[in-house]
Design a protein around this motif. Structure first.
Motif, PDB file in Angstrom:
ATOM      1  N   GLY A  12     -12.581  35.074  12.629  1.00  0.00           N
ATOM      2  CA  GLY A  12     -11.559  34.192  13.187  1.00  0.00           C
ATOM      3  C   GLY A  12     -11.668  32.777  12.646  1.00  0.00           C
ATOM      4  N   ARG A  13     -12.876  32.325  12.421  1.00  0.00           N
ATOM      5  CA  ARG A  13     -13.075  30.990  11.850  1.00  0.00           C
ATOM      6  C   ARG A  13     -12.548  30.934  10.419  1.00  0.00           C
ATOM      7  N   VAL A  14     -12.727  32.035   9.695  1.00  0.00           N
ATOM      8  CA  VAL A  14     -12.161  32.109   8.346  1.00  0.00           C
ATOM      9  C   VAL A  14     -10.639  32.025   8.430  1.00  0.00           C
ATOM     10  N   GLN A  15     -10.053  32.805   9.312  1.00  0.00           N
ATOM     11  CA  GLN A  15      -8.596  32.801   9.451  1.00  0.00           C
ATOM     12  C   GLN A  15      -8.088  31.401   9.793  1.00  0.00           C
ATOM     13  N   ASP A  16      -8.720  30.739  10.747  1.00  0.00           N
ATOM     14  CA  ASP A  16      -8.325  29.374  11.107  1.00  0.00           C
ATOM     15  C   ASP A  16      -8.435  28.440   9.909  1.00  0.00           C
ATOM     16  N   GLY A  17      -9.510  28.598   9.136  1.00  0.00           N
ATOM     17  CA  GLY A  17      -9.714  27.752   7.958  1.00  0.00           C
ATOM     18  C   GLY A  17      -8.653  27.974   6.897  1.00  0.00           C
ATOM     19  N   VAL A  18      -8.263  29.221   6.700  1.00  0.00           N
ATOM     20  CA  VAL A  18      -7.206  29.510   5.729  1.00  0.00           C
ATOM     21  C   VAL A  18      -5.935  28.773   6.125  1.00  0.00           C
ATOM     22  N   TRP A  19      -5.562  28.868   7.388  1.00  0.00           N
ATOM     23  CA  TRP A  19      -4.344  28.199   7.841  1.00  0.00           C
ATOM     24  C   TRP A  19      -4.433  26.687   7.609  1.00  0.00           C
ATOM     25  N   ARG A  20      -5.551  26.084   7.982  1.00  0.00           N
ATOM     26  CA  ARG A  20      -5.707  24.631   7.821  1.00  0.00           C
ATOM     27  C   ARG A  20      -5.625  24.213   6.351  1.00  0.00           C
ATOM     28  N   VAL A  21      -6.131  25.047   5.465  1.00  0.00           N
ATOM     29  CA  VAL A  21      -6.148  24.705   4.044  1.00  0.00           C
ATOM     30  C   VAL A  21      -4.758  24.809   3.415  1.00  0.00           C
ATOM     31  N   VAL A  22      -3.973  25.800   3.796  1.00  0.00           N
ATOM     32  CA  VAL A  22      -2.696  26.023   3.102  1.00  0.00           C
ATOM     33  C   VAL A  22      -1.479  25.441   3.811  1.00  0.00           C
ATOM     34  N   GLU A  23      -1.590  25.186   5.095  1.00  0.00           N
ATOM     35  CA  GLU A  23      -0.423  24.777   5.885  1.00  0.00           C
ATOM     36  C   GLU A  23       0.315  23.602   5.260  1.00  0.00           C
ATOM     37  N   GLY A  24       1.621  23.788   5.054  1.00  0.00           N
ATOM     38  CA  GLY A  24       2.484  22.720   4.600  1.00  0.00           C
ATOM     39  C   GLY A  24       2.427  22.390   3.122  1.00  0.00           C
ATOM     40  N   LEU A  25       1.573  23.062   2.356  1.00  0.00           N
ATOM     41  CA  LEU A  25       1.478  22.737   0.929  1.00  0.00           C
ATOM     42  C   LEU A  25       2.638  23.349   0.151  1.00  0.00           C
ATOM     43  N   THR A  26       3.071  22.632  -0.861  1.00  0.00           N
ATOM     44  CA  THR A  26       4.130  23.110  -1.746  1.00  0.00           C
ATOM     45  C   THR A  26       3.526  24.078  -2.773  1.00  0.00           C
ATOM     46  N   PRO A  27       4.366  24.847  -3.438  1.00  0.00           N
ATOM     47  CA  PRO A  27       3.850  25.719  -4.498  1.00  0.00           C
ATOM     48  C   PRO A  27       3.085  24.938  -5.570  1.00  0.00           C
ATOM     49  N   GLU A  28       3.547  23.741  -5.887  1.00  0.00           N
ATOM     50  CA  GLU A  28       2.868  22.919  -6.893  1.00  0.00           C
ATOM     51  C   GLU A  28       1.482  22.479  -6.399  1.00  0.00           C
ATOM     52  N   GLN A  29       1.398  22.105  -5.136  1.00  0.00           N
ATOM     53  CA  GLN A  29       0.100  21.712  -4.583  1.00  0.00           C
ATOM     54  C   GLN A  29      -0.844  22.906  -4.518  1.00  0.00           C
ATOM     55  N   LEU A  30      -0.324  24.062  -4.148  1.00  0.00           N
ATOM     56  CA  LEU A  30      -1.155  25.262  -4.090  1.00  0.00           C
ATOM     57  C   LEU A  30      -1.683  25.645  -5.468  1.00  0.00           C
ATOM     58  N   ALA A  31      -0.929  25.333  -6.515  1.00  0.00           N
ATOM     59  CA  ALA A  31      -1.311  25.687  -7.882  1.00  0.00           C
ATOM     60  C   ALA A  31      -2.146  24.604  -8.576  1.00  0.00           C
ATOM     61  N   TYR A  32      -2.299  23.436  -7.939  1.00  0.00           N
ATOM     62  CA  TYR A  32      -3.025  22.325  -8.559  1.00  0.00           C
ATOM     63  C   TYR A  32      -4.452  22.720  -8.909  1.00  0.00           C
ATOM     64  N   ARG A  33      -4.849  22.372 -10.140  1.00  0.00           N
ATOM     65  CA  ARG A  33      -6.208  22.654 -10.609  1.00  0.00           C
ATOM     66  C   ARG A  33      -6.835  21.353 -11.089  1.00  0.00           C
ATOM     67  N   ILE A  34      -7.960  20.992 -10.525  1.00  0.00           N
ATOM     68  CA  ILE A  34      -8.653  19.770 -10.918  1.00  0.00           C
ATOM     69  C   ILE A  34      -8.924  19.829 -12.417  1.00  0.00           C
ATOM     70  N   VAL A 162     -10.323  20.772  -2.594  1.00  0.00           N
ATOM     71  CA  VAL A 162      -9.133  20.549  -3.425  1.00  0.00           C
ATOM     72  C   VAL A 162      -8.010  19.954  -2.578  1.00  0.00           C
ATOM     73  N   ARG A 163      -7.830  20.492  -1.381  1.00  0.00           N
ATOM     74  CA  ARG A 163      -6.788  19.930  -0.504  1.00  0.00           C
ATOM     75  C   ARG A 163      -7.077  18.457  -0.232  1.00  0.00           C
ATOM     76  N   GLY A 164      -8.318  18.109  -0.002  1.00  0.00           N
ATOM     77  CA  GLY A 164      -8.673  16.711   0.242  1.00  0.00           C
ATOM     78  C   GLY A 164      -8.313  15.815  -0.933  1.00  0.00           C
ATOM     79  N   LEU A 165      -8.445  16.325  -2.125  1.00  0.00           N
ATOM     80  CA  LEU A 165      -8.068  15.540  -3.313  1.00  0.00           C
ATOM     81  C   LEU A 165      -6.561  15.356  -3.404  1.00  0.00           C
ATOM     82  N   LEU A 166      -5.811  16.323  -2.904  1.00  0.00           N
ATOM     83  CA  LEU A 166      -4.348  16.199  -2.928  1.00  0.00           C
ATOM     84  C   LEU A 166      -3.909  15.077  -1.998  1.00  0.00           C
TER      85      LEU A 166
END
Length: 166
Positions: A12-34, A162-166
């Protein structure tokens, strides 16, 4: 608390973390690579979910949701259905493009529900069952499930960075 309840909490903690990481991101943000080379959030979340789907399906003796529920078609990735991201190179990582964060979280939620449905029915005795003899010592069900949780949480940390860098 039973061992099964503890495992359900961890997944459940993994599931919650997945949601927090991806929520609201655009396709471009999801594809961003440092620096254009690191793993993207899309690839990381897809990979951690594929590993969970693959590993839990194997020990639960069922088909992966990736194929049984048509997720492979929804994602439309240029890989065969057995790919989980293990050993992917730069080109393969870059190929994991998604149209929305809901696709990633939807697949993960489906895998989470299937995982906890299996885990809730486990007893402590079940966790001692050997599921992989190719390792020394052989891997038990309990060790395999903890390994999946550990891998998922490590990847979530990468995605959160990565999300933090965005």
């Amino acid at each position: 608390m039973t061992s099964a309840e503890l495992l359900v909490d961890a997944f459940g903690r993994v599931q919650d973390g997945v949601w927090r990481v991806v929520e609201g991101l655009t396709p471009e943000q999801l594809a961003y690579r440092i620096e254009g080379r690191a793993n993207s959030i899309a690839w990381i979340v897809w990979h951690l979910t594929r590993i969970q789907d693959d590993h839990v399906a194997e020990v639960a003796n069922r088909e992966q949701l990736w194929t049984s529920e048509g997720w492979t078609e929804r994602f439309g990735l240029p890989f065969d259905d057995t790919q989980t991201g293990w050993g992917h190179n730069d080109e393969q990582v870059a190929a994991v493009q998604v149209d929305s964060f809901e696709l990633l979280s939807g697949y993960h939620n489906a895998v989470y529900e299937q995982t906890v449905a299996f885990v809730r029915g486990l007893t402590d005795e079940d966790l001692g069952r050997v599921v992989d003899r190719s390792w020394d010592p052989p891997v038990t069900l309990g060790v395999r499930l903890v390994s999946v949780i550990s891998d998922d949480l490590q990847h979530l940390g990468q995605a959160a960075f990565v999300r933090g860098l965005l």
